[in-house]
Design an enzyme around this catalytic site. Structure first.
Site, PDB file in Angstrom:
ATOM      1  N   ARG A  51       5.277 -10.040  30.221  1.00 39.40           N
ATOM      2  CA  ARG A  51       3.829  -9.454  30.230  1.00 39.40           C
ATOM      3  C   ARG A  51       3.171  -9.665  29.015  1.00 39.40           C
ATOM      4  O   ARG A  51       2.054  -9.990  28.870  1.00 39.40           O
ATOM      5  CB  ARG A  51       4.072  -8.024  30.618  1.00 39.40           C
ATOM      6  CG  ARG A  51       3.720  -7.769  32.126  1.00 39.40           C
ATOM      7  CD  ARG A  51       3.477  -6.394  32.370  1.00 39.40           C
ATOM      8  NE  ARG A  51       4.481  -5.610  31.668  1.00 39.40           N
ATOM      9  CZ  ARG A  51       4.714  -4.171  31.971  1.00 39.40           C
ATOM     10  NH1 ARG A  51       4.177  -3.457  32.838  1.00 39.40           N
ATOM     11  NH2 ARG A  51       5.580  -3.540  31.335  1.00 39.40           N
ATOM     12  N   LYS A 148      22.592  -5.740  36.615  1.00 40.85           N
ATOM     13  CA  LYS A 148      22.847  -4.314  37.205  1.00 40.85           C
ATOM     14  C   LYS A 148      21.878  -3.388  36.592  1.00 40.85           C
ATOM     15  O   LYS A 148      20.985  -3.708  35.690  1.00 40.85           O
ATOM     16  CB  LYS A 148      24.135  -3.989  36.662  1.00 40.85           C
ATOM     17  CG  LYS A 148      24.082  -3.280  35.309  1.00 40.85           C
ATOM     18  CD  LYS A 148      25.395  -2.605  35.049  1.00 40.85           C
ATOM     19  CE  LYS A 148      25.440  -1.548  33.808  1.00 40.85           C
ATOM     20  NZ  LYS A 148      26.432  -0.781  33.426  1.00 40.85           N
ATOM     21  N   ASP A 177      28.056  -9.139  36.744  1.00 42.59           N
ATOM     22  CA  ASP A 177      28.957  -7.892  36.200  1.00 42.59           C
ATOM     23  C   ASP A 177      29.501  -8.427  35.029  1.00 42.59           C
ATOM     24  O   ASP A 177      30.527  -9.191  34.856  1.00 42.59           O
ATOM     25  CB  ASP A 177      29.897  -7.399  37.423  1.00 42.59           C
ATOM     26  CG  ASP A 177      30.673  -6.136  36.828  1.00 42.59           C
ATOM     27  OD1 ASP A 177      31.059  -6.376  35.466  1.00 42.59           O
ATOM     28  OD2 ASP A 177      30.958  -5.308  37.753  1.00 42.59           O
ATOM     29  N   HIS A 178      29.112  -8.205  33.768  1.00 40.52           N
ATOM     30  CA  HIS A 178      29.561  -8.611  32.540  1.00 40.52           C
ATOM     31  C   HIS A 178      31.151  -8.606  32.220  1.00 40.52           C
ATOM     32  O   HIS A 178      31.644  -9.120  31.513  1.00 40.52           O
ATOM     33  CB  HIS A 178      28.646  -8.271  31.328  1.00 40.52           C
ATOM     34  CG  HIS A 178      28.834  -6.882  30.824  1.00 40.52           C
ATOM     35  ND1 HIS A 178      27.993  -5.852  31.385  1.00 40.52           N
ATOM     36  CD2 HIS A 178      29.606  -6.524  29.712  1.00 40.52           C
ATOM     37  CE1 HIS A 178      28.480  -4.801  30.729  1.00 40.52           C
ATOM     38  NE2 HIS A 178      29.585  -4.919  29.905  1.00 40.52           N
ATOM     39  N   HIS A 240      31.863  -2.120  37.386  1.00 39.49           N
ATOM     40  CA  HIS A 240      33.023  -2.549  36.578  1.00 39.49           C
ATOM     41  C   HIS A 240      34.566  -2.260  36.828  1.00 39.49           C
ATOM     42  O   HIS A 240      35.515  -3.332  36.968  1.00 39.49           O
ATOM     43  CB  HIS A 240      32.802  -2.046  35.107  1.00 39.49           C
ATOM     44  CG  HIS A 240      31.487  -2.487  34.565  1.00 39.49           C
ATOM     45  ND1 HIS A 240      30.837  -3.581  34.879  1.00 39.49           N
ATOM     46  CD2 HIS A 240      30.566  -1.821  33.832  1.00 39.49           C
ATOM     47  CE1 HIS A 240      29.443  -3.431  34.360  1.00 39.49           C
ATOM     48  NE2 HIS A 240      29.611  -2.308  33.934  1.00 39.49           N
ATOM     49  N   LYS A 336      32.168   9.212  28.372  1.00 39.71           N
ATOM     50  CA  LYS A 336      31.475   9.022  27.035  1.00 39.71           C
ATOM     51  C   LYS A 336      32.062   9.979  26.128  1.00 39.71           C
ATOM     52  O   LYS A 336      32.723  11.212  26.664  1.00 39.71           O
ATOM     53  CB  LYS A 336      30.093   9.241  27.333  1.00 39.71           C
ATOM     54  CG  LYS A 336      29.633   7.994  28.164  1.00 39.71           C
ATOM     55  CD  LYS A 336      28.010   8.059  28.061  1.00 39.71           C
ATOM     56  CE  LYS A 336      27.584   6.692  28.781  1.00 39.71           C
ATOM     57  NZ  LYS A 336      27.896   5.693  28.042  1.00 39.71           N
TER      58      LYS A 336
HETATM   59  P1  NAD Z   1      13.276  -3.777  28.901  1.00 37.30           P
HETATM   60  O1  NAD Z   1      12.358  -2.566  29.445  1.00 37.30           O
HETATM   61  O2  NAD Z   1      13.632  -3.770  27.371  1.00 37.30           O
HETATM   62  O3  NAD Z   1      12.517  -5.046  28.957  1.00 37.30           O
HETATM   63  C1  NAD Z   1      11.776  -5.229  30.176  1.00 37.30           C
HETATM   64  C2  NAD Z   1      11.275  -6.782  30.151  1.00 37.30           C
HETATM   65  O4  NAD Z   1      10.617  -6.783  31.467  1.00 37.30           O
HETATM   66  C3  NAD Z   1      10.295  -6.791  29.167  1.00 37.30           C
HETATM   67  O5  NAD Z   1      10.277  -8.107  28.678  1.00 37.30           O
HETATM   68  C4  NAD Z   1       8.687  -6.567  29.928  1.00 37.30           C
HETATM   69  O6  NAD Z   1       7.848  -7.444  29.416  1.00 37.30           O
HETATM   70  C5  NAD Z   1       9.074  -7.283  31.390  1.00 37.30           C
HETATM   71  N1  NAD Z   1       8.242  -6.780  32.403  1.00 37.30           N
HETATM   72  C6  NAD Z   1       8.159  -5.488  32.919  1.00 37.30           C
HETATM   73  N2  NAD Z   1       7.203  -5.401  33.720  1.00 37.30           N
HETATM   74  C7  NAD Z   1       6.815  -6.654  34.098  1.00 37.30           C
HETATM   75  C8  NAD Z   1       5.964  -7.456  34.878  1.00 37.30           C
HETATM   76  N3  NAD Z   1       5.071  -6.658  35.776  1.00 37.30           N
HETATM   77  N4  NAD Z   1       5.653  -8.749  35.047  1.00 37.30           N
HETATM   78  C9  NAD Z   1       6.444  -9.606  34.030  1.00 37.30           C
HETATM   79  N5  NAD Z   1       7.134  -9.075  33.148  1.00 37.30           N
HETATM   80  C10 NAD Z   1       7.495  -7.912  33.106  1.00 37.30           C
HETATM   81  O7  NAD Z   1      14.567  -3.831  29.776  1.00 37.30           O
HETATM   82  P2  NAD Z   1      15.897  -4.370  29.463  1.00 37.30           P
HETATM   83  O8  NAD Z   1      16.667  -3.211  28.877  1.00 37.30           O
HETATM   84  O9  NAD Z   1      15.746  -5.622  28.830  1.00 37.30           O
HETATM   85  O10 NAD Z   1      16.541  -4.465  31.070  1.00 37.30           O
HETATM   86  C11 NAD Z   1      16.349  -5.434  31.733  1.00 37.30           C
HETATM   87  C12 NAD Z   1      17.055  -5.620  32.934  1.00 37.30           C
HETATM   88  O11 NAD Z   1      18.751  -5.545  32.503  1.00 37.30           O
HETATM   89  C13 NAD Z   1      17.018  -4.141  33.800  1.00 37.30           C
HETATM   90  O12 NAD Z   1      17.365  -4.550  35.045  1.00 37.30           O
HETATM   91  C14 NAD Z   1      18.189  -3.470  33.382  1.00 37.30           C
HETATM   92  O13 NAD Z   1      19.039  -2.358  34.135  1.00 37.30           O
HETATM   93  C15 NAD Z   1      19.119  -4.354  33.079  1.00 37.30           C
HETATM   94  N6  NAD Z   1      20.290  -4.139  32.015  1.00 37.30           N
HETATM   95  C16 NAD Z   1      19.930  -3.892  30.793  1.00 37.30           C
HETATM   96  C17 NAD Z   1      21.027  -3.577  29.624  1.00 37.30           C
HETATM   97  C18 NAD Z   1      20.726  -3.353  28.651  1.00 37.30           C
HETATM   98  O14 NAD Z   1      21.748  -3.328  27.743  1.00 37.30           O
HETATM   99  N7  NAD Z   1      19.511  -3.488  28.059  1.00 37.30           N
HETATM  100  C19 NAD Z   1      22.318  -3.719  30.226  1.00 37.30           C
HETATM  101  C20 NAD Z   1      22.719  -3.840  31.578  1.00 37.30           C
HETATM  102  C21 NAD Z   1      21.565  -4.184  32.339  1.00 37.30           C
END
Ligand code: NAD
Length: 489
Positions: A51, A148, A177-178, A240, A336
């Site tokens: 965004r 996930k 699934d890492h 996992h 945890k």
């Molecule tokens: P985050 O909140 O840090 O980032 C979200 C991203 O989505 C940002 O780049 C934002 O700009 C974009 N975004 C949000 N709304 C939008 C829209 N309407 N249009 C376009 N872009 C949009 O989230 P994250 O932690 O990076 O997680 C992303 C995905 O990965 C999620 O599904 C989360 O469950 C999964 N996930 C994250 C982790 C982690 O460690 N962060 C681990 C496993 C899974």
């Protein structure tokens, strides 16, 4: 032994959510390391799509900072980083509106693999899939990668599968699934199916039980409000640990082919028996008192919800109802703030049927322990004669295979799970990704367990930080005449 690197075909990889936490910590650093290793070709491009209103230069600065923070110093090469950054572009996009989609369509090159990483909230998956289709950005050969959590119950997982299936074939969908990308997890398959030693013993006749442990030392940290809606069962077991159980319990696939492997895993999930309350122990960590070092908040304080019934620990006794495993339980536990950070699978064999050495107090069953972390490797405990003139006394010694020792430093330069999985997407290999029916079957087993404790209003038991979990979890094995392996880092 140096790992062989085979470059993948040129690709355009669009990372939706390219400014998010996951992209910065895992996806972009992982891609850089593959570029450094020579696996990502010079013609490949990565297009961040999120965004924020950024141009290419602004996004490259974000990527450079992520490399700086999350790639080990020894792998940061200024000249290579420069070349990598030249492959990075950015398009500001709105997943739920029309902004940016024409620009993204104009960006895509013909004749290269197209992959779309949905690193955004799952509520946006449908919008992304629909717009990729409507703007003809994705074609029949394109792949999408989804993160996930894949649903929080069977109904939501089905709904997610349906929105993706509306525009993409199952062959195009890569559910991450890492855990499946970890080197040792794949080694499980090699050990089982490339050696004659283990498979004949790999059944209820010779295996007494299996223990799968995923222990963390950290609490829920800043993820409290997210975690409290999920809990250990949804966050770790349904995905996992279920995958690990499948790789241990499955029948040999007829070949190492994505659907052949996933068909066998699915059969295991479908053979799982329902788990009743007597076979479940849930826990929540208590506060660490100030006189025990640094004071730390309890689970309930961490999630800011004094009446929370969500578990930060769970132990379960799971039965696989088929010929191979009849009578051999699988004990799973994860939590945890436990004593050490470790992930381990232990195959505990039965004792030898008859002792020619008479009574021997130190007699122990053979155990094949597969460590996922730390220090990936395998360890087989065997009984030998205690050295010395003391007569025929027995003792157990480990036949230890640390991959680092066996393969040397360079051999251990193995890709992180995300690096490997992203390259598999480009190669079009789905073996290490969950198929839609697998995910649904896993939820179909999980849902009644969670509904059961919700309906009963069960409260998790307290456990001390730095311990092995709630006391009751010990009983889960004690009453079967067994004991948990020690949680050791
Ligand atoms: P985050 O909140 O840090 O980032 C979200 C991203 O989505 C940002 O780049 C934002 O700009 C974009 N975004 C949000 N709304 C939008 C829209 N309407 N249009 C376009 N872009 C949009 O989230 P994250 O932690 O990076 O997680 C992303 C995905 O990965 C999620 O599904 C989360 O469950 C999964 N996930 C994250 C982790 C982690 O460690 N962060 C681990 C496993 C899974």
């Amino acid at each position: 032994m140096v790992a062989r690197v085979i470059p993948v075909d040129p690709f355009d990889l669009v990372v939706f959510g390219g400014t998010g936490d996951l992209a910065k910590r895992k996806i972009l650093p992982g891609l850089y390391i593959r570029f450094l290793a020579g696996q990502m070709p010079e013609e490949a491009r990565i297009i961040g799509a999120a965004r924020s209103d950024l141009d290419d230069a602004g996004y490259r600065a974000i990527v450079a900072a992520a490399i700086d923070e999350f790639v080990p110093q020894a792998k940061r090469d200024a000249a290579v980083i420069e070349r990598f950054l030249a492959r990075i572009h950015y398009v500001a996009i709105d997943a739920v509106g029309e902004g940016g989609w024409k620009a993204l369509a104009a960006h895509m090159r013909p004749g290269v693999v197209r992959a779309f990483y949905f690193s955004v909230a799952p509520s946006l998956f449908g919008d992304l899939a629909e717009r990729l289709h409507a703007h003809k950005i994705a074609d029949a050969d394109s792949r999408i990668v989804v993160e996930k959590p894949f649903g929080r119950d069977l109904a939501s997982a089905r709904a997610l599968n349906a929105v993706l299936a509306a525009h993409f074939d199952e062959k195009q969908i890569y559910r991450i699934d890492h855990y499946l990308g970890k080197e040792t997890v794949q080694n499980l398959m090699a050990v089982r199916f490339a050696n004659i030693l283990f498979e004949p013993l790999w059944n209820a006749q010779y295996v007494d039980h299996v223990q799968i442990t995923v222990a963390e030392t950290v609490g829920v940290g800043g993820r409290g409000s997210y975690y409290d809606k999920s809990g250990a069962m949804r966050d770790m077991v349904q995905n996992h640990m279920m995958q690990l159980l499948c790789l241990i319990a499955m029948e040999p696939p007829y070949q190492f082919d994505p659907d052949a492997v996933r068909d066998e895993k699915l059969k295991v999930i479908r053979a799982l028996e329902p788990v009743g309350p007597e076979d479940i122990v849930r826990g929540q960590y208590r506060a660490r008192p100030a006189d025990d070092g640094k004071a730390e908040p309890s689970y309930l304080e961490d999630v800011d919800n004094a009446s929370s019934r969500t578990e930060s620990y769970i132990a379960l006794k799971v039965r696989v109802a088929n010929w191979r495993w009849q009578g051999t339980p699988f004990y799973l536990r994860t939590g945890k703030k436990l004593r050490a950070r470790t992930s381990e699978i232990a195959i505990v064999f039965k004792e030898a049927p008859h002792s020619i050495f008479g009574e021997n107090e130190s007699w122990k069953a053979n155990v094949l322990a597969i460590r996922l972390q730390p220090n990936e490797g395998m360890n087989l405990s065997v009984m030998i004669k205690e050295p010395g003139p003391g007569g025929m006394r027995l003792t157990d010694v480990p036949l230890d295979m640390s991959f680092a020792d066996a393969l040397g430093e360079e051999g251990m330069d193995i890709p992180d799970a995300y690096e490997r999985l992203i390259m598999d997407v480009i190669r079009g290999n789905q073996t290490l990704f969950m198929r839609g029916d697998e995910v649904e079957a896993a939820w179909a087993w999980t849902d009644p367990i969670i509904e059961g404790w919700d309906a009963r209003g069960d409260r998790p038991k307290g456990y001390d930080p730095g311990s092995s979990g709630p006391e009751d979890a010990l009983m889960l094995l004690h009453r079967d005449g067994r004991r948990w392996r020690e949680i050791r880092g």
